[in-house]
Structure formats: structure tokens, C-alpha cells
Design a protein around this motif. Structure first.
Motif, short mmCIF file in Angstrom:
data_model
loop_
_atom_site.label_atom_id
_atom_site.label_comp_id
_atom_site.label_asym_id
_atom_site.label_seq_id
_atom_site.Cartn_x
_atom_site.Cartn_y
_atom_site.Cartn_z
N GLU A 473 -6.16 -6.92 -15.94
CA GLU A 473 -4.95 -7.08 -16.72
C GLU A 473 -4.51 -5.74 -17.31
O GLU A 473 -5.32 -5.01 -17.87
CB GLU A 473 -5.18 -8.10 -17.85
N GLY A 474 -3.23 -5.42 -17.16
CA GLY A 474 -2.69 -4.16 -17.67
C GLY A 474 -2.71 -3.03 -16.67
O GLY A 474 -2.19 -1.95 -16.96
N ALA A 475 -3.34 -3.25 -15.50
CA ALA A 475 -3.40 -2.20 -14.48
C ALA A 475 -2.15 -2.25 -13.60
O ALA A 475 -1.51 -3.30 -13.45
CB ALA A 475 -4.65 -2.35 -13.63
N ASN A 476 -1.80 -1.11 -12.99
CA ASN A 476 -0.64 -1.01 -12.11
C ASN A 476 -1.10 -0.65 -10.71
O ASN A 476 -1.94 0.24 -10.52
CB ASN A 476 0.33 0.07 -12.60
N VAL A 477 -0.56 -1.33 -9.72
CA VAL A 477 -0.85 -1.03 -8.32
C VAL A 477 0.17 0.00 -7.84
O VAL A 477 1.38 -0.26 -7.84
CB VAL A 477 -0.80 -2.30 -7.46
N LEU A 478 -0.30 1.17 -7.41
CA LEU A 478 0.58 2.26 -6.98
C LEU A 478 0.75 2.33 -5.47
O LEU A 478 1.71 2.93 -4.99
CB LEU A 478 0.04 3.60 -7.49
N ALA A 479 -0.19 1.74 -4.71
CA ALA A 479 -0.11 1.75 -3.25
C ALA A 479 -0.87 0.55 -2.71
O ALA A 479 -1.85 0.09 -3.31
CB ALA A 479 -0.67 3.05 -2.68
N ARG A 480 -0.40 0.05 -1.57
CA ARG A 480 -1.04 -1.08 -0.90
C ARG A 480 -1.20 -0.80 0.58
O ARG A 480 -0.42 -0.05 1.17
CB ARG A 480 -0.20 -2.36 -1.09
N PHE A 481 -2.24 -1.45 1.16
CA PHE A 481 -2.41 -1.41 2.60
C PHE A 481 -1.44 -2.37 3.25
O PHE A 481 -0.77 -3.18 2.57
CB PHE A 481 -3.86 -1.74 2.97
N ASP A 482 -1.35 -2.32 4.58
CA ASP A 482 -0.38 -3.15 5.28
C ASP A 482 -0.71 -4.63 5.23
O ASP A 482 0.12 -5.47 5.59
CB ASP A 482 -0.23 -2.69 6.73
N ASP A 483 -1.92 -5.00 4.79
CA ASP A 483 -2.25 -6.42 4.62
C ASP A 483 -2.02 -6.89 3.18
O ASP A 483 -2.38 -8.02 2.83
CB ASP A 483 -3.70 -6.69 5.04
N GLY A 484 -1.43 -6.03 2.32
CA GLY A 484 -1.15 -6.38 0.95
C GLY A 484 -2.26 -6.08 -0.03
O GLY A 484 -2.08 -6.24 -1.24
N THR A 485 -3.42 -5.62 0.44
CA THR A 485 -4.54 -5.30 -0.44
C THR A 485 -4.23 -4.02 -1.21
O THR A 485 -3.77 -3.04 -0.62
CB THR A 485 -5.82 -5.12 0.38
N PRO A 486 -4.52 -3.98 -2.53
CA PRO A 486 -4.27 -2.75 -3.29
C PRO A 486 -5.09 -1.58 -2.77
O PRO A 486 -6.29 -1.72 -2.49
CB PRO A 486 -4.67 -3.13 -4.71
N ALA A 487 -4.43 -0.42 -2.63
CA ALA A 487 -5.11 0.79 -2.19
C ALA A 487 -5.37 1.75 -3.35
O ALA A 487 -6.42 2.39 -3.41
CB ALA A 487 -4.29 1.50 -1.12
N LEU A 488 -4.42 1.87 -4.29
CA LEU A 488 -4.56 2.76 -5.44
C LEU A 488 -4.08 2.02 -6.68
O LEU A 488 -2.97 1.50 -6.71
CB LEU A 488 -3.73 4.03 -5.23
N VAL A 489 -4.97 1.96 -7.70
CA VAL A 489 -4.68 1.21 -8.91
C VAL A 489 -4.84 2.15 -10.10
O VAL A 489 -5.74 2.99 -10.13
CB VAL A 489 -5.62 -0.01 -9.05
N GLU A 490 -3.97 1.99 -11.10
CA GLU A 490 -3.96 2.86 -12.27
C GLU A 490 -4.17 2.04 -13.54
O GLU A 490 -3.72 0.90 -13.64
CB GLU A 490 -2.62 3.59 -12.36
N ARG A 491 -4.83 2.68 -14.52
CA ARG A 491 -5.03 2.06 -15.82
C ARG A 491 -5.14 3.15 -16.88
O ARG A 491 -5.67 4.24 -16.60
CB ARG A 491 -6.29 1.19 -15.81
N THR A 492 -4.68 2.86 -18.08
CA THR A 492 -4.81 3.78 -19.21
C THR A 492 -5.92 3.29 -20.11
O THR A 492 -5.95 2.11 -20.50
CB THR A 492 -3.49 3.87 -19.99
N VAL A 493 -6.85 4.20 -20.46
CA VAL A 493 -7.96 3.89 -21.36
C VAL A 493 -7.91 4.90 -22.50
O VAL A 493 -8.14 6.10 -22.29
CB VAL A 493 -9.31 3.95 -20.63
N GLY A 494 -7.61 4.43 -23.69
CA GLY A 494 -7.47 5.36 -24.81
C GLY A 494 -6.33 6.33 -24.53
O GLY A 494 -5.20 5.94 -24.25
#
Length: 684
Positions: A473-494
Motif C-alpha cells: 500500500e502506498g507504492a507506485n508501479v513505474l514499469a510493467r512487463f508485457d504480461d502485466g506483472t510489475p517490473a519497477l516499483v517505488e516507495r517513499t520511506v521517511g
């Protein structure tokens, strides 16, 4: 006599039409059949080779009709030197726009401008209302709109030109609103300026009320000799040495043996004498300067007497660029090929910022290994409890973290407090020759470099295996593979940023490391997670910049170039550059330590003093320029504008009435002449 739309005068070429009609006129020869020619007398036929105008009255009627029609469309009016007050009596709404940009400091422009405004206000009647609008890149009304001259005149002694450039749009918009809302029977706009052409980009949609008399007062001149520092180029030699080169220009006149100096931290480094030919920039290169740990402040100056001093100096700041300390945490190398080899080689290539790489075994990390790191990379490995806690503490302080999943990354390899996504099972796509990164958030800073055409194609990389990532929860998906699986995920900590990539940076699970996009992709991820932003060496007056100096939320003071002192909060407040010079950020207390400095310069476009034709501006905003000049000209309202005089005279209406009468007369005369010709005996 004047014409509001002179382009229609080209219609006078239509006068050739009646000439052509009358010259083409021929008498019709009819053949009559007779049973015998013995009773007829033979008469020789005479051929007329020279063409003449026939039926001159009809021709003149047609030519006059076309002349009046063309003149009506051109909207003629009589130029009359009649005071506006006699044209339409009543009180006036007068708006005076006074240019206070820094080019108005040239010569006597400012004193002439103030004298003109003073004389204009003094010529107002008691029933008139006046508004003084001061403008540069912005517009302001120092006294409430619709004031009396007595309220505005004392303000003129306190006004001076400022450090900003010229923009006519904001001031004209203010004038448009004031005049449109006014109920006064007469409206007058007087613009006092040196009419810098750069101040009118021809993009503004401004139209003055139709009854407004526009009166420009141009104070500029086509030739205005001036020496200036056009630009400064900074070339770094390593992280602590900089070569400074300045482009110096003399407008309008040659300047032999002109001194140009470089000052760094209030000490003159070098002074050179150069010849400046008119309107030809000269490059002056100074020796390399070694920067101090706290940074350096530099000034390039064209020395000597000049009518315009603001463009004689160029301020800049230089900060030392120490390499970013990067920690690579990976598993021990157990095979002939290091799985992190491609990543290490990419990080070792010089760039901005420079990176100082240090490698450690992930399972043995401790607090001393993490302390002081700006970026931490965990490549296909798990972390120990002490290492995970140390990394979490450092990330919350502001460090960046890059996590790369692989065969050695278990479900609990990443600490729950840090991971942007939960690690799932391996997705094996080797049978289908691998998957691709099909969806990329190109507006994100990591991928912004690849937004343009031919800047990098991620779809060319094949991913044979990757981990399934389940974003928290709170993470952002920045890129996905062609099957829809997340490839790059971002999150802010502090205060830190964390990125998680679903595949390692080797050539076994994917071939991304051998693709052209790999090197810039790794560099952009380092820049983003580190929160790195290159500090510009100078800003322009009127711009703003965040105050980033140490920990956020700290109270500091900013000492401006004019002796100003403002209290700001780091990481929260924006600093606005109101004047050219240096802005020093110091800690509170007497003799506070300087922690940061900024430089600001005037807009050099203002030094280009090519004037704008007032008539061009008048046409653009919906009027014709009236009298112009300095204070020696007659006061406000001497002449109504061309549009105003044409609107009141309405000569075109009478011309159209004449066209209608001539058309009727031409029809009658033409029909009568046609009847006479038909009844005339043959050969007469």
C-alpha cells in the motif's frame, strides 16, 4: 487625409475595367439581302484602327463609381489637430503606464519619463480620474485606481528603475481592465517606455476599448552604445577546478583596451585588457580556479564608465562536487562470473554526479558499513538483522535504496519496513524467448530521459526470468512487463526513496545489461534515489529556488545583495531573487556560518535595445498611435487617434450612398445610350 485600412486602396486597379469595356466597343455591322445591287451606290469602307473612348459621360460615371467604392472600404478620415476635449466633452479616464525596467536607466530616459508623467498628471482636469501603472516583467498599481493627480504626484520622487526586464503584456492587461470597467465618456492610455522590442512577443491577446485614445511616448533610440558581459561558460576539470570563460560584447561602438576582470571570493584573480569591436562578441578565458570546500563566489566585470551598469557584471557560484558514496551489497562471488559485474562497470563510468563505489557482502553488513552512504544497492541478496536496521535508519534520514531481485532473493530478503513490494515466485518465460518491458511511466524522473524519439527502447531487452512483485500500500508501479506483472516499483520511506526491480542486473535472467539503455537507466536510478539535483551557478532576477541546506525544517537567514535579511526554513521556503548579486544563507546568531550561497543576474535580453515601432503595438492592441515624444510634446489628449476620428466622421457611409446614386444614374444613362445606338440609321 488618412485611411484606416489603406490596403484596400489596391482596389483602384479595378479602374482598368471601364477603360477596357469602352476601348473594346465596336459598331455592329449587319448584312442586308437585296435582290439586286444595281440601285445602290458603292461607298468605300473605312476601317478605324485607332481605338478611342466612346460615350465619355458613361465612362466617367463608371470610373467614379469604382473610385468611391474602393475609398469607402479603405475607411478615410480627415486628420484634424483638434483637442479630444472638443470632440466629445466630459471627464476622462486616464491610465499612464510607466516602464521601470533596468534599461530605463540608460542616459536620461528615466528623468524624461518621470517629467512626462508629471506634466501629464498636471494637465488633468479636476473631474478626470488617473491611474499610474508601474511595469517591468510584472505590473503594479502603487496608488488605487482612479485617483487624483494630487495623490500620484508625490510618489514620482520615490520611484526608480528596477532590476527586471520589460514585458508590455501585464501592464496592458491591467490598463484594459481599468478602461473597460470605467464609465467615463473618454478613455486615454499613455505608454511611457523605451519600447524594447523584446518586451512584446506578439503572443498577448489584448484589445483596448474601441473609444480609447492610445498615446505612446517612445524614449529609446536605435543606437545605444553599451558594453556588457553577454554570458559566462564554466568548464569543470575534475570536482574542484573550473575554467571560466566570458563572452564580452560592445554594442554600437568600438571599445579599445577595455579591462575585463575575474573576482573569486572577493579577490581579483586576473584582469585582462581586450579590444572590443562593435557588435562582435569576444571570448575572454581565465585560468582554472580551485574551489574551496564551502564553494566559491565569482564575478566577471567589464570595467570602465558605462551608461548602463547592470549588465557590466555577471555573478555566479560554484560548489565542489564530491562523489556520491555508493554502497553495493551483494552475495559472495562463488562462480567464475560475478553476477554484479555489469552493474559495477556501469557505476564506474564517470558522469555527473560522480560515484564512489564500495562493495560489501550483504549478509555481513553493519551500521559502520552503511553510515554516510547516499545510495545503497542490494543486488540479489538477503540482509542480516543488523544490516537491515542500519539501512532502514539511513534511508529514513534521506539516503536512497535500490533493490534488485533475483535467484538469491527469498520472500523475506527485504525488510518489511523498506520493501515497496512483497517478493513472489519466479516467472519463467525462457520457453517463449522471454518477455519485455511493455509499459513504462515516461513522465517519471527515472524514465524522463527516454521520452523523446530515438532516446532508448526498453522493449528490445528480453527478460527470461523475473520475480513476481506484489506492491504494498502506498507504492507506485513505474514499469510493467508485457504480461502485466510489475517490473519497477517505488516507495517513499521517511525522507528516502526506495526502488525495487524484479530482475537482477546480470545476463542470465535477462539481456538488459547488454542493451544501450542499461547505462543511462542505471545512472537515472542513482540520481533519483539519491535525490541529487545539480545546483545552477546562477539564477535570473524574478526566479525562485528552494533553500536546501542541511536538515529540512531548520531556520536560517538569507542576506541579500541590497542589505536585506530574511528568515527562511530549509526544505520548506522558496527564495525569490529580487535583485542582482549574491544571496548568502547563514546560520542564526551573530557572525553565523555561511552554509549556502546563490547568485542572481539581470535578464540579458533587456540589453538588446532595438526599439519597437509604437504604431505596430497600437495596431496589435486595437488603436492607432497618436502623438509621441518626450515632455516637450503637448500634454495628454492633443489628438484623437485615427480610429477614433474615423469612427466619429463616418465618411465611408456617405461614400456608399454616393455609390448607390451613381449606380442608379449609370443604369439610366447606359440604357438611354443603348436605345440611341439601336435607333441610329446604318452608316450614320
Amino acid at each position: 487625409m488618412g485611411f484606416l485600412l489603406p490596403a484596400f486602396l489596391a482596389g483602384f486597379a479595378a479602374l482598368a475595367i471601364p477603360v477596357w469595356i469602352h476601348l473594346r466597343h465596336r459598331e455592329k455591322k449587319g448584312a442586308t439581302l437585296f435582290p439586286s445591287l444595281m440601285f445602290l451606290r458603292r461607298i468605300p469602307y473605312r476601317e478605324v484602327r485607332r481605338q478611342q473612348l466612346h460615350h465619355l459621360p458613361l465612362f466617367l460615371l463608371r470610373a467614379l463609381l469604382i473610385t468611391l467604392l474602393v475609398a469607402a472600404f479603405a475607411r478615410p478620415y480627415l486628420r484634424r489637430a483638434v483637442p479630444v476635449a472638443t470632440i466629445d466633452g466630459g471627464s476622462r479616464e486616464v491610465v499612464v503606464l510607466l516602464d521601470r525596467s533596468w534599461s530605463m536607466e540608460y542616459g536620461t530616459r528615466w528623468s524624461r519619463a518621470v517629467a512626462d508623467v508629471r506634466e501629464t498628471l498636471a494637465g488633468l482636469d479636476p473631474a478626470d480620474r488617473a491611474t499610474l501603472v508601474l511595469f517591468d516583467t510584472e505590473a503594479s498599481v502603487p496608488v488605487r485606481a482612479g485617483s487624483s493627480a494630487a495623490e500620484i504626484l508625490p510618489l514620482l520622487d520615490t520611484l526608480r528603475p528596477g532590476p527586471r526586464g520589460t514585458r508590455f503584456g501585464p501592464a496592458l492587461k491591467v490598463a484594459q481592465d481599468i478602461l473597460a470597467a470605467s464609465e467615463m465618456p473618454r478613455k486615454v492610455l499613455r505608454l511611457v517606455s523605451d519600447f524594447q522590442r523584446s518586451g512584446w512577443p506578439e503572443l498577448e491577446e489584448i484589445r483596448l476599448p474601441a473609444s480609447t485614445a492610445f498615446e505612446p511616448v517612445p524614449l529609446g533610440s536605435p543606437t545605444a552604445p553599451d558594453a556588457l558581459v553577454a554570458s559566462v561558460d564554466l568548464r569543470r576539470e575534475g570536482g574542484s577546478r573550473v575554467v571560466i570563460a566570458a563572452r564580452v560584447l560592445s554594442r554600437g561602438a568600438d571599445r579599445p583596451a577595455t579591462p575585463v576582470s575575474l573576482t573569486v571570493n572577493d579577490r581579483v584573480v586576473e584582469r585582462r585588457t581586450v579590444d572590443l569591436p562593435a557588435d562582435q562578441p569576444v571570448l575572454v578565458t581565465f585560468p582554472a580556479v580551485t574551489l574551496t570546500a564551502a564553494g566559491s563566489r565569482g564575478v566577471v566585470t567589464v570595467e570602465g564608465t558605462d551608461s548602463l551598469s547592470r549588465d557590466d557584471t555577471h555573478f555566479f557560484t560554484l560548489q565542489r562536487e564530491d562523489p556520491l558514496p555508493v554502497l553495493l551489497a551483494a552475495a559472495p562471488v562463488t562462480s567464475a562470473q560475478d553476477p554484479a559485474l555489469f552493474l559495477m562497470r556501469a557505476l564506474a563510468i564517470p558522469g555527473r554526479p560522480a560515484l564512489q563505489l564500495d562493495r560489501r557482502i550483504a549478509s555481513r553488513l553493519g551500521a559502520p558499513d552503511v553510515r554516510g552512504r547516499e545510495v545503497i544497492i542490494v543486488h540479489d541478496a538477503g540482509l542480516s538483522g543488523a544490516g537491515a536496521r542500519a539501512i532502514e535508519e539511513r534511508v529514513r534520514e534521506g539516503a536512497g535504496l535500490l533493490l534488485l531481485a533475483g535467484p538469491g532473493t527469498g520472500a523475506d530478503a527485504w525488510p518489511e519496513a523498506l520493501r515497496p513490494a512483497r517478493i513472489g515466485a519466479v516467472v519463467d518465460r525462457s520457453v517463449e524467448r522471454g518477455g519485455t518491458m511493455a509499459a513504462v511511466e515516461r513522465n517519471h524522473p527515472v524514465f524522463e530521459l527516454f521520452r523523446g524519439p530515438e532516446t532508448g527502447d526498453f522493449s528490445s531487452a528480453r527478460f527470461f526470468r523475473y520475480r513476481r512483485l506484489d506492491p504494498v500500500e502506498g507504492a507506485n508501479v513505474l514499469a510493467r512487463f508485457d504480461d502485466g506483472t510489475p517490473a519497477l516499483v517505488e516507495r517513499t520511506v521517511g525522507r528516502g526513496r526506495v526502488l525495487a526491480f524484479a530482475s537482477p542486473a546480470d545476463n542470465t535472467w535477462n539481456d538488459l545489461p547488454v542493451q544501450p539503455v542499461f547505462l543511462p537507466f542505471v545512472h537515472e536510478m542513482m540520481v533519483y534515489v539519491a535525490g541529487y539535483s545539480e545546483t545552477p551557478p546562477w539564477h535570473r532576477v524574478g526566479e525562485v529556488a528552494p533553500v536546501v541546506a542541511g536538515d529540512s525544517g531548520r531556520a536560517v537567514f538569507v542576506n541579500g545583495p541590497g542589505g536585506t535579511r530574511d528568515r527562511v526554513t530549509t526544505g520548506a521556503d522558496l527564495l525569490r531573487f529580487e535583485d542582482a548579486g549574491f544571496y548568502r544563507v547563514v546560520e542564526p546568531g551573530v557572525g553565523g556560518r555561511e552554509v549556502l550561497s546563490f547568485a542572481a543576474n539581470v535578464d540579458m535580453a533587456e540589453s538588446e535595445m532595438t526599439p519597437l515601432d509604437p504604431e505596430e503595438l497600437a495596431i496589435a492592441i486595437g488603436g492607432a498611435a497618436g502623438p509621441s515624444g518626450g515632455p516637450e510634446d503637448a500634454p495628454i489628449g492633443t489628438l484623437a487617434s485615427g480610429a477614433e476620428q474615423e469612427r466619429r466622421q463616418r465618411i465611408w457611409w456617405y461614400l456608399l450612398v454616393g455609390v448607390a446614386l451613381l449606380a442608379v444614374t449609370e443604369t439610366v444613362v447606359g440604357n438611354r445610350l443603348s436605345g440611341i445606338i439601336r435607333r441610329a440609321p446604318a452608316g450614320s
